[in-house]
Write a protein that holds these residues in place. Sequence first.
Motif, short mmCIF file in Angstrom:
data_model
loop_
_atom_site.label_atom_id
_atom_site.label_comp_id
_atom_site.label_asym_id
_atom_site.label_seq_id
_atom_site.Cartn_x
_atom_site.Cartn_y
_atom_site.Cartn_z
N ALA A 297 0.85 -1.19 0.00
CA ALA A 297 0.00 0.00 0.00
C ALA A 297 0.89 1.24 0.00
N LEU A 298 0.36 2.31 -0.55
CA LEU A 298 1.07 3.59 -0.61
C LEU A 298 0.15 4.70 -0.15
N PRO A 299 0.70 5.75 0.48
CA PRO A 299 -0.11 6.95 0.73
C PRO A 299 -0.56 7.55 -0.60
N LEU A 300 -1.67 8.26 -0.58
CA LEU A 300 -2.21 8.81 -1.82
C LEU A 300 -1.19 9.69 -2.55
N GLN A 301 -0.42 10.48 -1.81
CA GLN A 301 0.53 11.37 -2.48
C GLN A 301 1.62 10.57 -3.21
N ASP A 302 2.04 9.42 -2.62
CA ASP A 302 3.01 8.58 -3.32
C ASP A 302 2.34 7.78 -4.43
N ALA A 303 1.08 7.40 -4.24
CA ALA A 303 0.37 6.67 -5.28
C ALA A 303 0.18 7.54 -6.53
N LEU A 304 -0.12 8.82 -6.35
CA LEU A 304 -0.24 9.71 -7.50
C LEU A 304 1.11 9.90 -8.19
N LEU A 305 2.18 9.91 -7.41
CA LEU A 305 3.51 10.02 -7.99
C LEU A 305 3.85 8.75 -8.76
N ASP A 306 3.46 7.59 -8.22
CA ASP A 306 3.66 6.34 -8.93
C ASP A 306 2.87 6.31 -10.24
N ARG A 307 1.65 6.83 -10.23
CA ARG A 307 0.84 6.85 -11.44
C ARG A 307 1.41 7.85 -12.46
N ALA A 308 2.00 8.95 -11.98
CA ALA A 308 2.66 9.89 -12.89
C ALA A 308 3.85 9.22 -13.57
N PHE A 309 4.62 8.44 -12.81
CA PHE A 309 5.76 7.72 -13.38
C PHE A 309 5.31 6.73 -14.45
N GLU A 310 4.26 5.95 -14.14
CA GLU A 310 3.79 4.97 -15.11
C GLU A 310 3.17 5.64 -16.33
N CYS A 311 2.52 6.77 -16.13
CA CYS A 311 1.95 7.51 -17.26
C CYS A 311 3.06 7.98 -18.20
N TRP A 312 4.16 8.47 -17.65
CA TRP A 312 5.30 8.88 -18.49
C TRP A 312 5.90 7.69 -19.21
N VAL A 313 6.14 6.58 -18.49
CA VAL A 313 6.77 5.41 -19.09
C VAL A 313 5.91 4.86 -20.23
N HIS A 314 4.61 4.69 -19.98
CA HIS A 314 3.75 4.15 -21.04
C HIS A 314 3.49 5.17 -22.14
N GLY A 315 3.56 6.46 -21.80
CA GLY A 315 3.51 7.47 -22.86
C GLY A 315 4.68 7.32 -23.80
N GLY A 316 5.87 7.01 -23.25
CA GLY A 316 7.03 6.75 -24.09
C GLY A 316 6.85 5.49 -24.94
N ASP A 317 6.20 4.45 -24.36
CA ASP A 317 5.94 3.24 -25.14
C ASP A 317 5.03 3.54 -26.34
N ILE A 318 4.00 4.34 -26.09
CA ILE A 318 3.08 4.71 -27.17
C ILE A 318 3.80 5.56 -28.21
N ALA A 319 4.60 6.52 -27.74
CA ALA A 319 5.32 7.40 -28.67
C ALA A 319 6.26 6.60 -29.57
N ASP A 320 6.93 5.59 -29.01
CA ASP A 320 7.81 4.75 -29.83
C ASP A 320 7.00 3.98 -30.87
#
Length: 454
Positions: free
Chosen positions: A301-324
């Motif tokens: 489990a993560l606090p909400l502030q860390d969970a949103l940061l984790d989701r921001a990281f995954e959004c960037w990573v998968h955004g790069g996958d889509i861009a490729d």
Amino acid sequence: MSGDGRESEGGEEEVRGARRIPGPRGAADDLDLESVPLPPLPPPGSAAPAGSVPEQSVPEHSAPEQSVPEQSVPEPPGAPEAPMTSVPDLPHRVLKALLGAWALSACSAEETAAVEEHLTACAPCADEALRLRDAVGLLHTDGSLDLDPTLRSRVMDGCLGRRPARIPVPEWAAPYDAETARLDALLRDIGDSEWHAPVRLRWFEEEREVSRRTTVAGVIGHLTAVDGLLSAALGLDDPLGGGEAPPDPTERTERYWSSTHRPPTRAVREPWRAQSHELIRTASFAGRNVAEASVSYGAFALPLQDALLDRAFECWVHGGDIADAVDYPYEAPSAAHLHRMIDLAARLLPAAVAGRRRSGLAGPAKDLVTAGAPGRSVHLEIEGHGGGDWYIALDSPAAVGSPERVVAQVALDGVEFCRLAAGHISPVEAAAGQEGDREAIRDVLFATASLSRL
């Protein structure tokens, strides 16, 4: 005139004294124009002084039909013959209308000569011609047409500087807000067919790299399903129906994909976009206390502030996958946001090392200490974009990383460290400077890769 066809001596003397018409000019490139003296110009508005142009007349006793032999100025050898361009007499309104075409070099030779002659005498038209020529220069640019990735944040900062938001987005939610906006801009630009472009998602499980093949639309469905964990924690609607929906991100994604009877299309964009906006809006209105609300991922489990940061990281990573997949340029997050993502991964590493040790994948603990005490540490030095220094405790998650107890040091570029944490490169391939305990360095690098997941 004498009987043999020659002029009399008196007539010849008079013709010799008359002004001759000069021969054709040589090419401008072949003449030294700076050495040619310029005649004085009369004051503006005044007529030329009398006698400035000598009158030429033919003597009465000379035959009018006899032409005078022309004496031309010798041209340099090899000089091309200059074309004779007649300058048409055009009214002012026509010449003014031709300025745009002249600036674009679209006039004929005669029109160009007329316009340029007119510009030497008409100051308003000369000013207008200069502005038009500068404007034409702006039409021929070799710069990229892609928008600056920082444009949105700069516009928002400018707007909020003039009129601050009544309820601002919390600082800990800003990375998620920025990365969802960047990904949404990418999705807006791609065509319908590109939503079905193949995308290979990669991550690490234990000691090996695994992957899953999907499409661009499938990636957005995956993000929607996992973001539903945060929606449920904030009391919002879960896209999987809440209740019996599994908390594990991989299981949620598999259920979301299996619930669609046909391959997802670009229709998935609007639900994901609305969900991300609702998450940011709710977090902003909820106040400070919601930052510590727990979000369960099943195994952790993560606090909400860390969970949103984790989701921001995954959004960037998968955004790069889509861009490729669609051949689209995609930059790394801003330095401040990337630094926070690296900090979250560094804070998760002691628990990841301990988890791998329980599974027999990491070396044994060598110096157990009480909770909160300094323990053996690896100095993680992140260079470049979003860099900094972190000290990773090795022997217990409850121990504190300490510079005084460093047994090894590893250096990584910030973006490369994030790619390792996302499972996009293996620990062996990570370009790192290493010094000290090799086993400790290996444990930290493989623990970083183990943070990745579908």
